[in-house]
Design a protein around this motif. Structure first.
Motif, PDB file in Angstrom:
ATOM      1  N   TYR A 214       0.835  -1.210   0.000  1.00 10.31           N
ATOM      2  CA  TYR A 214       0.000   0.000   0.000  1.00 10.31           C
ATOM      3  C   TYR A 214       0.867   1.257   0.000  1.00 10.31           C
ATOM      4  O   TYR A 214       0.624   2.205  -0.751  1.00 10.31           O
ATOM      5  CB  TYR A 214      -0.909  -0.016   1.223  1.00 10.31           C
ATOM      6  CG  TYR A 214      -1.834   1.173   1.326  1.00 10.31           C
ATOM      7  CD1 TYR A 214      -3.041   1.196   0.637  1.00 10.31           C
ATOM      8  CD2 TYR A 214      -1.508   2.264   2.127  1.00 10.31           C
ATOM      9  CE1 TYR A 214      -3.900   2.283   0.739  1.00 10.31           C
ATOM     10  CE2 TYR A 214      -2.353   3.350   2.242  1.00 10.31           C
ATOM     11  CZ  TYR A 214      -3.543   3.357   1.542  1.00 10.31           C
ATOM     12  OH  TYR A 214      -4.383   4.445   1.641  1.00 10.31           O
ATOM     13  N   GLU A 215       1.885   1.259   0.847  1.00 16.80           N
ATOM     14  CA  GLU A 215       2.783   2.421   0.919  1.00 16.80           C
ATOM     15  C   GLU A 215       3.501   2.645  -0.400  1.00 16.80           C
ATOM     16  O   GLU A 215       3.627   3.783  -0.867  1.00 16.80           O
ATOM     17  CB  GLU A 215       3.794   2.206   2.045  1.00 16.80           C
ATOM     18  CG  GLU A 215       4.793   3.357   2.200  1.00 16.80           C
ATOM     19  CD  GLU A 215       5.831   3.069   3.265  1.00 16.80           C
ATOM     20  OE1 GLU A 215       6.742   3.909   3.436  1.00 16.80           O
ATOM     21  OE2 GLU A 215       5.753   2.000   3.909  1.00 16.80           O
ATOM     22  N   THR A 217       2.505   1.727  -3.382  1.00 16.21           N
ATOM     23  CA  THR A 217       1.535   2.186  -4.375  1.00 16.21           C
ATOM     24  C   THR A 217       1.315   3.680  -4.277  1.00 16.21           C
ATOM     25  O   THR A 217       1.310   4.403  -5.281  1.00 16.21           O
ATOM     26  CB  THR A 217       0.201   1.450  -4.192  1.00 16.21           C
ATOM     27  OG1 THR A 217       0.403   0.057  -4.372  1.00 16.21           O
ATOM     28  CG2 THR A 217      -0.825   1.930  -5.204  1.00 16.21           C
ATOM     29  N   HIS A 218       1.135   4.176  -3.064  1.00 20.57           N
ATOM     30  CA  HIS A 218       0.883   5.599  -2.873  1.00 20.57           C
ATOM     31  C   HIS A 218       2.132   6.437  -3.108  1.00 20.57           C
ATOM     32  O   HIS A 218       2.037   7.594  -3.519  1.00 20.57           O
ATOM     33  CB  HIS A 218       0.326   5.841  -1.467  1.00 20.57           C
ATOM     34  CG  HIS A 218      -1.111   5.495  -1.342  1.00 20.57           C
ATOM     35  ND1 HIS A 218      -1.574   4.206  -1.470  1.00 20.57           N
ATOM     36  CD2 HIS A 218      -2.212   6.266  -1.130  1.00 20.57           C
ATOM     37  CE1 HIS A 218      -2.889   4.191  -1.339  1.00 20.57           C
ATOM     38  NE2 HIS A 218      -3.306   5.427  -1.131  1.00 20.57           N
ATOM     39  N   ARG A 219       3.297   5.839  -2.859  1.00 22.37           N
ATOM     40  CA  ARG A 219       4.538   6.558  -3.134  1.00 22.37           C
ATOM     41  C   ARG A 219       4.696   6.785  -4.638  1.00 22.37           C
ATOM     42  O   ARG A 219       5.052   7.863  -5.088  1.00 22.37           O
ATOM     43  CB  ARG A 219       5.729   5.764  -2.588  1.00 22.37           C
ATOM     44  CG  ARG A 219       7.061   6.510  -2.680  1.00 22.37           C
ATOM     45  CD  ARG A 219       8.186   5.594  -2.253  1.00 22.37           C
ATOM     46  NE  ARG A 219       7.946   5.019  -0.929  1.00 22.37           N
ATOM     47  CZ  ARG A 219       8.637   4.007  -0.440  1.00 22.37           C
ATOM     48  NH1 ARG A 219       9.582   3.433  -1.157  1.00 22.37           N
ATOM     49  NH2 ARG A 219       8.367   3.543   0.765  1.00 22.37           N
ATOM     50  N   THR A 221       2.209   6.751  -6.838  1.00 20.37           N
ATOM     51  CA  THR A 221       1.158   7.664  -7.257  1.00 20.37           C
ATOM     52  C   THR A 221       1.532   9.103  -6.974  1.00 20.37           C
ATOM     53  O   THR A 221       1.323  10.006  -7.783  1.00 20.37           O
ATOM     54  CB  THR A 221      -0.159   7.320  -6.541  1.00 20.37           C
ATOM     55  OG1 THR A 221      -0.487   5.958  -6.832  1.00 20.37           O
ATOM     56  CG2 THR A 221      -1.284   8.224  -7.021  1.00 20.37           C
ATOM     57  N   GLY A 222       2.128   9.332  -5.792  1.00 14.59           N
ATOM     58  CA  GLY A 222       2.545  10.688  -5.434  1.00 14.59           C
ATOM     59  C   GLY A 222       3.606  11.232  -6.371  1.00 14.59           C
ATOM     60  O   GLY A 222       3.582  12.392  -6.759  1.00 14.59           O
ATOM     61  N   GLN A 225       2.009  12.277  -9.648  1.00 13.24           N
ATOM     62  CA  GLN A 225       1.290  13.539  -9.550  1.00 13.24           C
ATOM     63  C   GLN A 225       2.234  14.744  -9.532  1.00 13.24           C
ATOM     64  O   GLN A 225       1.945  15.792 -10.098  1.00 13.24           O
ATOM     65  CB  GLN A 225       0.428  13.532  -8.284  1.00 13.24           C
ATOM     66  CG  GLN A 225      -0.748  12.576  -8.352  1.00 13.24           C
ATOM     67  CD  GLN A 225      -1.538  12.511  -7.049  1.00 13.24           C
ATOM     68  OE1 GLN A 225      -1.068  12.992  -6.013  1.00 13.24           O
ATOM     69  NE2 GLN A 225      -2.708  11.914  -7.083  1.00 13.24           N
TER      70      GLN A 225
END
Length: 227
Positions: A214-215, A217-219, A221-222, A225
């Motif tokens: 999860y971490e 994935t969001h890293r 994604t960030g 962006q």
């Protein structure tokens, strides 16, 4: 102490990890840990099972044996999934590798326990030494060694993981030994406590991989962006 080069190497390894694989395997592992509890409660409700006196192996026999067999197979699937995640996100050295093998062998043993729950002729007439009984002896060292050798690697992520793994090994060793010495009137609950202690290893390990995926994935994604 980690050098700058060590940190670069770690970052390169982490970048190769697949977050979807880690999260899927972690969720599978978590489901595999929950399944035995569900099937034990279910089997106890519909079968003539004394929760205190009767063992899980007793529940895996008789007219309702398929209920517990499902628990065995789902648990084995979860253990194998955790082993895959542990091999993919390798958090240690030789000890961690041994833990991967312990999880893999546990998955195999649990499957065989489900398959051999009613084959009672191995030791000959009048003996309790069945294939199922012999297989249970393999659980002892695997559930003891597995969490101990993985405690250092998981402890590098959070000390809590390391302490939980050590506690798992201690509870398992204590109650697994007590189970062999317990009278038939209480050996069922002693066995269930020992099994419950083993989940202090596999449940946190499942959460570790879910959180790690999860971490990551969001890293990713960030970063997208920001770019």
């Amino acid at each position: 102490m980690f050098t700058l080069e060590d940190r670069h190497e770690e970052a390169e390894v982490v970048s190769l990890e697949r977050p979807e694989l880690l999260m899927f395997c972690g969720l599978m592992g978590l489901a595999g840990c929950i399944a035995p509890f569900v099937t034990i409660v279910w089997g106890t409700a519909v079968a003539d099972h004394d929760f205190i006196a009767d063992t899980i192996s007793d529940l895996a026999r008789g007219d309702h044996k398929r209920i517990m067999d499902v628990g065995f197979y789902l648990n084995a699937s979860g253990l194998l999934a955790i082993a895959i995640a542990a091999a993919h996100a390798h958090l240690g050295k030789v000890g961690w590798t041994l833990g991967v093998f312990a999880l893999s062998f546990l998955a195999l043993v649990v499957v065989l326990l489900g398959l051999w729950d009613e084959f009672n002729d191995v030791g000959g007439p009048g003996t309790d030494m069945t294939v199922h009984t012999q297989l249970t002896f393999l659980l002892g060292p695997l559930y003891l060694i597995g969490p101990l050798v993985m405690a250092k690697g998981a402890g590098g992520i959070s000390p809590t993981y390391g302490w939980l793994f050590v506690a798992s090994a201690a509870i398992w060793a204590l109650f697994a030994a007590a189970f062999k010495l317990s009278p038939d009137s209480i050996d069922g609950i002693v066995e269930k406590i020992a099994i419950g202690g083993s989940f202090l290893w596999t449940v946190p390990l499942s959460f570790l991989f879910i959180a790690r995926g999860y971490e990551k994935t969001h890293r990713v994604t960030g970063r997208r962006q920001q770019s």
